[in-house]
Write a protein that holds these residues in place. Structure first.
Motif, PDB file in Angstrom:
ATOM      1  N   ARG A 136      39.877  24.457  34.832  1.00 13.97           N
ATOM      2  CA  ARG A 136      40.523  26.350  35.055  1.00 13.97           C
ATOM      3  C   ARG A 136      39.288  26.958  34.597  1.00 13.97           C
ATOM      4  N   GLU A 137      38.541  26.136  32.924  1.00 11.87           N
ATOM      5  CA  GLU A 137      37.236  27.118  32.969  1.00 11.87           C
ATOM      6  C   GLU A 137      36.169  27.163  34.310  1.00 11.87           C
ATOM      7  N   ALA A 138      35.938  25.826  34.064  1.00  8.68           N
ATOM      8  CA  ALA A 138      34.641  24.862  35.475  1.00  8.68           C
ATOM      9  C   ALA A 138      35.131  26.677  36.429  1.00  8.68           C
ATOM     10  N   GLU A 139      35.996  26.488  37.101  1.00 12.44           N
ATOM     11  CA  GLU A 139      37.207  27.450  37.985  1.00 12.44           C
ATOM     12  C   GLU A 139      36.038  28.681  37.457  1.00 12.44           C
ATOM     13  N   LEU A 140      36.478  29.567  36.469  1.00  7.41           N
ATOM     14  CA  LEU A 140      36.495  30.378  36.298  1.00  7.41           C
ATOM     15  C   LEU A 140      34.807  30.973  35.820  1.00  7.41           C
ATOM     16  N   LYS A 141      34.074  29.694  35.369  1.00  9.01           N
ATOM     17  CA  LYS A 141      32.534  30.049  35.104  1.00  9.01           C
ATOM     18  C   LYS A 141      32.061  29.823  35.940  1.00  9.01           C
ATOM     19  N   GLU A 142      32.177  29.868  37.421  1.00 10.14           N
ATOM     20  CA  GLU A 142      31.665  29.621  38.796  1.00 10.14           C
ATOM     21  C   GLU A 142      32.206  30.854  39.186  1.00 10.14           C
ATOM     22  N   LEU A 143      32.739  31.032  39.137  1.00  9.60           N
ATOM     23  CA  LEU A 143      33.383  32.930  39.735  1.00  9.60           C
ATOM     24  C   LEU A 143      32.879  33.685  39.003  1.00  9.60           C
ATOM     25  N   SER A 144      32.822  33.849  38.132  1.00 13.38           N
ATOM     26  CA  SER A 144      31.860  34.417  36.751  1.00 13.38           C
ATOM     27  C   SER A 144      30.839  34.521  36.795  1.00 13.38           C
ATOM     28  N   GLU A 145      29.667  33.362  37.567  1.00 14.60           N
ATOM     29  CA  GLU A 145      28.486  33.938  37.845  1.00 14.60           C
ATOM     30  C   GLU A 145      28.280  34.042  39.733  1.00 14.60           C
ATOM     31  N   THR A 146      29.256  34.172  40.608  1.00 17.78           N
ATOM     32  CA  THR A 146      28.969  34.421  41.750  1.00 17.78           C
ATOM     33  C   THR A 146      28.193  35.965  41.795  1.00 17.78           C
ATOM     34  N   LYS A 147      27.887  36.302  42.669  1.00 17.07           N
ATOM     35  CA  LYS A 147      27.124  37.406  42.799  1.00 17.07           C
ATOM     36  C   LYS A 147      28.107  38.350  43.915  1.00 17.07           C
ATOM     37  N   ASP A 148      29.310  37.587  44.642  1.00 17.14           N
ATOM     38  CA  ASP A 148      29.926  37.825  45.718  1.00 17.14           C
ATOM     39  C   ASP A 148      30.649  38.388  45.107  1.00 17.14           C
ATOM     40  N   HIS A 149      30.610  40.487  44.820  1.00 20.98           N
ATOM     41  CA  HIS A 149      31.502  41.022  44.441  1.00 20.98           C
ATOM     42  C   HIS A 149      33.188  40.810  45.368  1.00 20.98           C
ATOM     43  N   LEU A 150      33.009  41.177  46.250  1.00 18.19           N
ATOM     44  CA  LEU A 150      34.599  40.481  46.971  1.00 18.19           C
ATOM     45  C   LEU A 150      35.340  39.444  46.721  1.00 18.19           C
ATOM     46  N   HIS A 151      34.400  38.463  46.495  1.00 21.75           N
ATOM     47  CA  HIS A 151      35.106  37.209  46.791  1.00 21.75           C
ATOM     48  C   HIS A 151      35.508  36.973  45.064  1.00 21.75           C
ATOM     49  N   PHE A 152      35.032  37.404  44.203  1.00 24.13           N
ATOM     50  CA  PHE A 152      35.309  37.911  43.093  1.00 24.13           C
ATOM     51  C   PHE A 152      36.828  38.337  42.622  1.00 24.13           C
ATOM     52  N   LEU A 153      36.751  39.382  43.173  1.00 25.89           N
ATOM     53  CA  LEU A 153      37.906  40.339  43.059  1.00 25.89           C
ATOM     54  C   LEU A 153      38.974  40.108  44.211  1.00 25.89           C
ATOM     55  N   GLN A 154      38.825  38.736  45.205  1.00 29.85           N
ATOM     56  CA  GLN A 154      39.918  38.754  45.800  1.00 29.85           C
ATOM     57  C   GLN A 154      40.659  37.480  44.977  1.00 29.85           C
ATOM     58  N   THR A 155      39.332  36.560  44.211  1.00 29.95           N
ATOM     59  CA  THR A 155      39.661  35.496  43.457  1.00 29.95           C
ATOM     60  C   THR A 155      40.303  36.075  42.217  1.00 29.95           C
ATOM     61  N   LEU A 156      39.986  36.433  41.347  1.00 33.28           N
ATOM     62  CA  LEU A 156      40.123  36.639  39.887  1.00 33.28           C
ATOM     63  C   LEU A 156      41.308  36.662  39.681  1.00 33.28           C
ATOM     64  N   SER A 157      42.237  37.527  40.085  1.00 31.18           N
ATOM     65  CA  SER A 157      43.589  37.848  40.087  1.00 31.18           C
ATOM     66  C   SER A 157      44.743  36.294  40.050  1.00 31.18           C
ATOM     67  N   SER A 158      44.505  35.791  41.082  1.00 32.60           N
ATOM     68  CA  SER A 158      44.942  34.322  41.064  1.00 32.60           C
ATOM     69  C   SER A 158      44.769  33.711  39.971  1.00 32.60           C
ATOM     70  N   ARG A 159      42.880  33.275  39.952  1.00 33.33           N
ATOM     71  CA  ARG A 159      42.784  32.275  38.323  1.00 33.33           C
ATOM     72  C   ARG A 159      42.864  33.044  36.409  1.00 33.33           C
ATOM     73  N   CYS A 160      43.205  34.303  36.837  1.00 36.43           N
ATOM     74  CA  CYS A 160      42.735  34.258  35.424  1.00 36.43           C
ATOM     75  C   CYS A 160      44.181  34.120  34.301  1.00 36.43           C
ATOM     76  N   VAL A 161      45.677  33.615  35.676  1.00 33.45           N
ATOM     77  CA  VAL A 161      46.187  33.689  34.787  1.00 33.45           C
ATOM     78  C   VAL A 161      46.420  32.028  34.130  1.00 33.45           C
ATOM     79  N   LEU A 162      46.398  32.112  32.736  1.00 32.11           N
ATOM     80  CA  LEU A 162      46.289  30.342  32.103  1.00 32.11           C
ATOM     81  C   LEU A 162      47.823  30.088  32.388  1.00 32.11           C
ATOM     82  N   PRO A 163      47.519  29.205  31.984  1.00 30.44           N
ATOM     83  CA  PRO A 163      49.138  27.832  32.590  1.00 30.44           C
ATOM     84  C   PRO A 163      50.021  27.719  31.473  1.00 30.44           C
ATOM     85  N   ALA A 164      51.132  27.553  31.414  1.00 34.58           N
ATOM     86  CA  ALA A 164      51.712  27.912  30.508  1.00 34.58           C
ATOM     87  C   ALA A 164      51.304  26.506  29.493  1.00 34.58           C
TER      88      ALA A 164
END
Length: 558
Positions: free
Chosen positions: A285-313
């Protein structure tokens, strides 16, 4: 003529790794050639040494020597001013292809968010030269251009609707989002970026916690193995000396130790397996979020962030109790001097003790508890009340063996150990590493008999100062209607006939604290099984008009 032949062999002098003309060419035994730097960098990052082109594997890293003949040919090729091989501009796997090229497509160098198309260097030129295209929004090549179009209007997504939490086009702004709160994509990205960073911090904290727990589990397992081996060696040595008498006892103790070890190791392995899975998931999850953090595509960032920012139980609590040490001191003493006790020893139990502090839990061999009052008196320990701990509403007498709660205060001098609010007192004796027994005679209602670590709080009205309301003390509360025990604020009511005389048996090595009602028989009221980590001080608490007298006993008093 030679130059013409060289011109037709340009592709043969291209490094398949950098797709450029070979520099400092080196050749492998398989026949393929590469730039010296390209191949060196590749092998420096891998533990396997193979040809990047045909995947032929070498058992040891080959020594790389420049191919003199090949380098001379390439030098001649460059002197003829041949152009770089055009094949290096073709789109490869994972590259964005030019939307205008026909046949074999070149790789795109830019994507146009206005045209919603990607262009190679040649087909991009009109955007730089023609007035019609100069205002277009050019970005790095993007393979997901369709995701940047509004599904309803097929227009570029340029705004973010905070009301609907979605990316919208300018047509959506005027047709379906009237009155909604809208911001530019970059503005919304800034806020979401903070959310992502907070999630990353949470993952890092959780990772650190899990990794520390994993280390603790490894230490626990190692300590357990060492402890088991140590006690087995000690037992074997002692049993060899008395093999005819202790063969059965040896067998029983060995089985109990091994069974307990197996149970505890299974607990450790289950926890470690769960920790391993949690760590792998958090790393992913950390690797995915780091990769998302570095993307320059604002749209892809916003469309993807909500589903990936939820920490696993986080799963169930992993703070399990483990036993990691054996104590065989008592066993060795008994075997060396008292053969008649061997039959009793075979009935001893292996106790997994719960630690009261952060110290590692232990295995211990519990010495059989005395049965008769005569046996208890063999461990009699004389006690004396400590005047420096005595609350001012308590009065000491009979050579500091009796304490009474009175309405008037006694003018004791100030002392850091004194209970300044609660009517309590401790004894002077620090009990540790042995077995002790004492008796007290109580009168009145609300008498508390207990033990405490020295660190028990003494100042203020907080319950952290009261016997039994914290992890530093244990108590028995006596009244004519009922008994009750308390430790760490866990309260248990006990039904038993009332007796003013209370016996207390402490087996410190085994972590056992027992309270008895003493009359013509010894009646067990309650036994605490724990793991003591510090010396214990006997103590007493008082309700109104109550008193306690520490009994004068000897092993002959029965």
């Amino acid at each position: 003529m030679a130059e013409a032949n060289l011109s037709g062999l340009q592709d043969e002098f291209t490094c398949s790794m950098c797709l450029d003309t070979l520099t400092d060419a080196v050749s492998l035994h398989c026949g393929h050639s590469f730039c010296l730097k390209c191949l060196t960098d590749c092998w420096d990052q891998s533990q396997e040494f193979s040809c990047p082109q045909c995947r032929h594997t070498f058992t040891t890293r080959p020594e790389l020597n420049r191919n003199t003949l090949l380098n001379e040919v390439i030098k001649k090729l460059k002197e003829t001013a041949l152009s770089p091989p055009p094949s290096k501009n073709y789109a490869g796997p994972g590259d964005v292809e030019c939307d205008v090229c026909t046949g074999k497509k070149f790789g795109a160098v830019k994507s146009c968010l206005t045209c919603m198309a990607s262009y190679c260097q040649t087909h991009l030129q009109p955007h730089y030269e023609g007035d019609t295209w100069k205002g277009h929004n050019l970005v790095d090549p993007d393979i997901n251009l369709k995701e940047k179009l509004c599904e309803k209007h097929q227009k570029s997504l340029e705004m973010f609707c905070k009301t609907d939490d979605s990316c919208i086009c300018m047509m959506c702004v005027v047709t379906g989002h009237n009155g909604h709160k809208m911001v530019e994509l970059e503005t919304e990205r800034e806020g979401k970026q903070k959310q992502l960073e907070a999630t990353l911090r949470g993952i890092r904290r959780r990772l650190e916690k899990k990794e520390n727990k994993m280390k603790e589990m490894r230490r626990t397992a190692e300590q357990m193995k060492i402890s088991v081996e140590r006690v087995m060696e000690e037992n074997d040595k002692s049993f060899r000396d008395l093999i005819q008498c202790i063969e059965e006892a040896h067998k029983i103790l060995t089985e109990k130790i091994r069974k307990q070890e197996k149970r505890e190791m299974e607990k450790v392995e289950r926890v470690m397996e769960q920790l391993k899975k949690d760590i792998e998931e958090l790393n992913r999850r950390e690797a995915e979020l780091k990769e998302l953090s570095e993307t320059k595509d604002h749209l892809h960032f916003l469309q993807t962030l909500s589903s990936r920012c939820v920490l696993p139980a986080d799963g169930h609590s992993l703070n399990l109790t483990f036993t990691t040490d054996f104590s065989s001191e008592d066993l060795l003493k008994e075997l060396s001097g008292l053969k008649k006790c061997l039959e009793k020893i075979s009935q001893w139990d292996i106790l997994p003790l719960t630690p009261s502090g952060r110290e590692a839990p232990i295995f211990t061999l519990r010495h059989p508890e005395p049965q008769s009052r005569e046996e208890f008196l063999q461990y009699f320990c004389p006690l004396t009340l400590d005047i420096n701990t005595t609350n001012r509403r308590l009065h000491l007498s009979e050579e500091n063996k009796k304490v009474t709660r009175e309405r008037t205060k006694t003018e004791y001098p100030d002392h850091p150990d004194r209970f300044d609010y609660w009517a309590q007192v401790l004894c002077r004796e620090a009990l540790t590493g042995t077995r002790c027994y004492w008796e007290v005679e109580g009168s009145g209602d609300g008498v508390v008999v207990g033990v405490a670590y020295k660190g028990l709080s003494r100042k203020g009205r907080g319950r952290e100062c009261l016997f039994g309301y914290n992890d530093k003390s244990w108590n028995l509360q006596c009244s004519q209607s009922q008994y009750s025990v308390r430790h760490n604020n866990k309260w248990t009511v006990i039904s038993a006939p009332y007796s003013p005389r209370i016996g207390v048996y402490l087996d410190w090595p085994a972590g056992s604290l027992s309270f008895y009602s003493v009359s013509h028989t010894m009646t067990l009221l309650h036994r605490f099984n724990t793991s003591f980590t510090e010396p214990l001080y006997p103590g007493f608490g008082f309700g109104l008009n109550s008193s306690v007298t520490i009994s004068h006993l000897t092993p002959c008093d029965h």
